[in-house]
Design a protein around this motif. Structure first.
Motif, PDB file in Angstrom:
ATOM      1  N   GLU A   1       0.805  -1.220   0.000  1.00 29.33           N
ATOM      2  CA  GLU A   1       0.000   0.000   0.000  1.00 29.33           C
ATOM      3  C   GLU A   1       0.837   1.270   0.000  1.00 29.33           C
ATOM      4  N   ALA A   2       2.152   1.131  -0.098  1.00 32.75           N
ATOM      5  CA  ALA A   2       3.023   2.299   0.025  1.00 32.75           C
ATOM      6  C   ALA A   2       2.720   3.363  -1.023  1.00 32.75           C
ATOM      7  N   GLY A   3       2.464   2.937  -2.245  1.00 31.60           N
ATOM      8  CA  GLY A   3       2.205   3.906  -3.297  1.00 31.60           C
ATOM      9  C   GLY A   3       0.970   4.734  -3.052  1.00 31.60           C
TER      10      GLY A   3
ATOM     11  N   ALA B   1      -0.628   4.923  -0.002  1.00 27.75           N
ATOM     12  CA  ALA B   1      -0.578   5.542   1.324  1.00 27.75           C
ATOM     13  C   ALA B   1       0.396   6.700   1.374  1.00 27.75           C
ATOM     14  N   GLY B   2       1.525   6.569   0.723  1.00 24.59           N
ATOM     15  CA  GLY B   2       2.522   7.628   0.810  1.00 24.59           C
ATOM     16  C   GLY B   2       3.038   7.795   2.222  1.00 24.59           C
ATOM     17  N   VAL B   3       2.917   6.754   3.051  1.00 25.43           N
ATOM     18  CA  VAL B   3       3.283   6.790   4.466  1.00 25.43           C
ATOM     19  C   VAL B   3       2.589   7.970   5.131  1.00 25.43           C
ATOM     20  N   HIS B   4       1.268   8.003   5.060  1.00 24.72           N
ATOM     21  CA  HIS B   4       0.546   9.128   5.641  1.00 24.72           C
ATOM     22  C   HIS B   4      -0.736   8.663   6.327  1.00 24.72           C
ATOM     23  N   LEU B   5      -1.140   9.413   7.330  1.00 26.84           N
ATOM     24  CA  LEU B   5      -2.348   9.137   8.097  1.00 26.84           C
ATOM     25  C   LEU B   5      -3.357  10.246   7.853  1.00 26.84           C
ATOM     26  N   VAL B   6      -4.588   9.876   7.570  1.00 22.83           N
ATOM     27  CA  VAL B   6      -5.609  10.884   7.310  1.00 22.83           C
ATOM     28  C   VAL B   6      -6.938  10.425   7.903  1.00 22.83           C
TER      29      VAL B   6
END
Length: 337
Positions: free
Chosen positions: A138-140, A142-147
């Protein structure tokens, strides 16, 4: 002499597509989001609406604050504390939080009142968490982000302002205070104060590596959708309005580090107030009024280092919540005459 730093770091952006609680049990309801302006007296109706079909032994937990610290704490509680319902309450959600302004770079920060080994543990746990996301399928996306968005384990979000933590009693059994600067009022904590940060968000897709000067005051951080140029550190300044002179200085300093930024476009000014405290407050307090008690787990005061240690401190906050839940479920022995 000015020193440039180049390299690779994990970048966590806090405004993306969705945010989920991990699924910890089957048969739970999806999270819902409500906007409301009702007062403290109306929490009885809120309680009936939200919890009328919950099991009687479910611990009701309110997390006050929806920045990266509050959201991460809610996720960790959902993971670690069995049989609980979690509600995130805040007057601001993304994209209107301080976390949305932050560049989101994983860089160690120092908290003078916190033991070094504890800080290392927080950072290590946070790094491992984000590194696992960066290496996942899911890295692409998600971009290592929380929303914010839909939570799979039945969590809730509620938009309202809290003026007194006691407003949440008796609708909640435990309250987690992740309100950041709001803790000056909610917790009476005079140690926490704002450090104003102004940044520029620009379109410069050719910038692929971060650049940071020796002091860390001037930086260029590429993100998923824009490049963040910074910044300022203005202690005690509560002003959330952009300052034109600050913007000119930031752009000038960053262009000196990376001249190609003269060609940047779509420049937007952003301001956030870092909730600075000599040490992160991770502590349980028992509030008492009129013979009633309510446990509060305080989790705030990360300053500019929230992104760098948020998962580690959230895990610790969840452990404190778990202790509170066990205490609530432990029968009080009856004294013998």
């Amino acid at each position: 002499m000015e020193r440039k730093t180049r390299g690779n770091v994990l970048n966590q952006v806090t405004n993306g597509k969705q945010f989920r609680f991990p699924s910890v049990s089957q048969g739970t309801r999806p999270a819902r989001h409500c906007k409301t302006s009702f007062g403290a007296r109306d929490f009885g109706g809120f309680q009936d609406c939200f919890f009328r079909d919950r099991p009687m032994d479910t611990a009701r937990i309110a997390v006050v604050g929806a920045g990266v610290v509050g959201l991460s704490t809610a996720v960790c509680i959902s993971k670690l504390v069995p049989q609980c319902s979690v509600t995130i309450i805040s007057d601001k959600f993304t994209p209107d939080t301080t976390s949305d302004v932050a560049a989101g770079m994983l860089i160690p920060h120092t908290y003078p009142d916190t033991p070094i080994h504890t800080q290392k543990q927080w950072f290590r746990e946070t790094f491992n968490h984000l590194f696992a996301i960066a290496n996942s399928a899911e890295a692409g996306d998600a971009g290592v982000h929380l929303v914010s968005g839909i939570k799979g384990s039945g969590g809730w979000t509620l938009t309202r302002r809290i003026d007194d933590l006691w407003e949440l009693h008796p609708s909640f059994d435990i309250v987690v205070n992740c309100s950041g600067l709001g803790s000056r009022q909610l917790a009476g904590d005079s140690k926490i104060f704002p450090v104003r940060g102004q940044v520029l968000q620009v379109q410069a897709p050719w910038v692929e590596h971060f650049i940071r000067d020796g002091s860390g005051l001037t930086y260029i951080y590429p993100g998923m959708s824009h490049v963040t140029l910074g910044g300022t550190r203005q202690k005690g300044d509560w002003n959330l309005s952009p300052d034109a002179e600050n913007s000119r200085e930031i752009l000038s300093r960053c262009c000196a580090l990376e001249p190609s930024l003269h060609g940047a476009c779509n420049i937007r000014e952003k301001v956030g107030l870092r909730p600075y405290r000599p040490g992160v407050r991770l502590q349980t307090e028992l509030l008492a009024r009129d013979g009633q008690r309510m446990p509060v787990v305080h989790h705030y005061g990360h300053g500019s280092g929230g992104i760098s240690v948020h998962w580690g401190t959230a895990l610790e906050a969840a452990r404190l919540v778990s202790e509170c839940v066990r205490a609530l479920r432990t029968p009080i022995p009856k004294s013998k005459l």
